[in-house]
Design a protein around this motif. Sequence first.
Motif, PDB file in Angstrom:
ATOM      1  N   MET A 143      63.950  34.048  63.832  1.00 45.41           N
ATOM      2  CA  MET A 143      63.217  35.245  63.435  1.00 45.41           C
ATOM      3  C   MET A 143      62.832  36.019  64.691  1.00 45.41           C
ATOM      4  O   MET A 143      62.233  35.454  65.616  1.00 45.41           O
ATOM      5  CB  MET A 143      61.968  34.905  62.626  1.00 45.41           C
ATOM      6  CG  MET A 143      61.193  36.154  62.182  1.00 45.41           C
ATOM      7  SD  MET A 143      59.897  35.834  60.958  1.00 45.41           S
ATOM      8  CE  MET A 143      58.724  34.912  61.957  1.00 45.41           C
ATOM      9  N   TYR A 201      62.068  35.699  70.078  1.00 41.17           N
ATOM     10  CA  TYR A 201      62.595  34.997  68.917  1.00 41.17           C
ATOM     11  C   TYR A 201      61.870  33.667  68.745  1.00 41.17           C
ATOM     12  O   TYR A 201      61.414  33.056  69.726  1.00 41.17           O
ATOM     13  CB  TYR A 201      64.095  34.722  69.067  1.00 41.17           C
ATOM     14  CG  TYR A 201      64.958  35.954  69.125  1.00 41.17           C
ATOM     15  CD1 TYR A 201      65.506  36.502  67.966  1.00 41.17           C
ATOM     16  CD2 TYR A 201      65.230  36.580  70.349  1.00 41.17           C
ATOM     17  CE1 TYR A 201      66.303  37.634  68.021  1.00 41.17           C
ATOM     18  CE2 TYR A 201      66.027  37.722  70.414  1.00 41.17           C
ATOM     19  CZ  TYR A 201      66.563  38.239  69.240  1.00 41.17           C
ATOM     20  OH  TYR A 201      67.341  39.370  69.301  1.00 41.17           O
ATOM     21  N   SER A 242      66.631  39.782  63.267  1.00 37.94           N
ATOM     22  CA  SER A 242      66.559  38.391  62.811  1.00 37.94           C
ATOM     23  C   SER A 242      67.877  37.963  62.180  1.00 37.94           C
ATOM     24  O   SER A 242      68.701  38.785  61.770  1.00 37.94           O
ATOM     25  CB  SER A 242      65.429  38.222  61.786  1.00 37.94           C
ATOM     26  OG  SER A 242      64.166  38.382  62.393  1.00 37.94           O
TER      27      SER A 242
END
Length: 309
Positions: A20, A8, A71
Amino acid sequence: MQSPRLNYVNCVSTAGVHRMAYWEWGDPDNDRVLMCVHGLTRTGRDFDDMARAMSGEYRVICPDIVGRGASDFLFNPSLYAVPQYVSDIFTLLARVNPKTLDWIGTSMGGLIGMVFAGLVRKADLSIVNQVPRDENMPAKTGLALNRLVLNDVGPKIELEAIRRIGAYVGNALEFDSLESAVAYMKVNAASFGPLNDRQWLEFTKSVIKFKDNVWKSHYDVRIAQTFKEQESEEALAAAEAYLWRSYTSIDCPILILRGENSDLLSRESVAQMLEQNKNSQMVEIPEVGHAPTLMPNEQIQTVREFLLS
């Protein structure tokens, strides 16, 4: 069978911070990076077969664009648009820190790639033309694209295709079993082309998650709000003008993949792309509409030969 690593990165928007997710394949110390960016309602796991095939030469990075997959969803749905996605990619690249960067973009992922390529090209020119250079100073920023694959997308997007996609993108899907979801995909995603049973299963699992005792869509259905704002001739004309400026400025080799039956990327549009940027070439994928999945071996080999040639 090789599996990806899930990581991430924290990104920012005008509404705050969001995470994300990205799927990473290959040697994490390899500074030769292949960025694979998915379509509107898909995820980074769409590229599993491609990533396995390319992970010997590249560190392959497959993000779940915000609002999809693993995400975060955005607080403000009006930010589900290419400018935010490009900003997030810049943040991701600051983490990945590639020495060389190649890009595969399917549909929306290709639009993001075109805008990104136009921006880094301008950045490179700015550094070359305005900053006094030492002989040991590289002429490039390190972000310039080495090669770009545009999978069934270009600067001109057909209005009818946008309306077709807009008709389903805001509809949440739910299934009582994974088998039901696969059966649905075989019918309603048939334009993606002939796939075997294993490929249809993987294609479905990429975008369906098990939650609250049902299988449901992985993405934030509010992405439809911003998408529908583009369903006018005026909005498309403004977007196309910007995309053409980005596309014509790209100075790396470009491979355009077109599904033989695509309603999003016409043959006339491809002809214009080939004329407007002499770095481009085209391969048409038979028996496929919008968009080639890049799962069949023939499609993987076409992309592989282009990237490694």
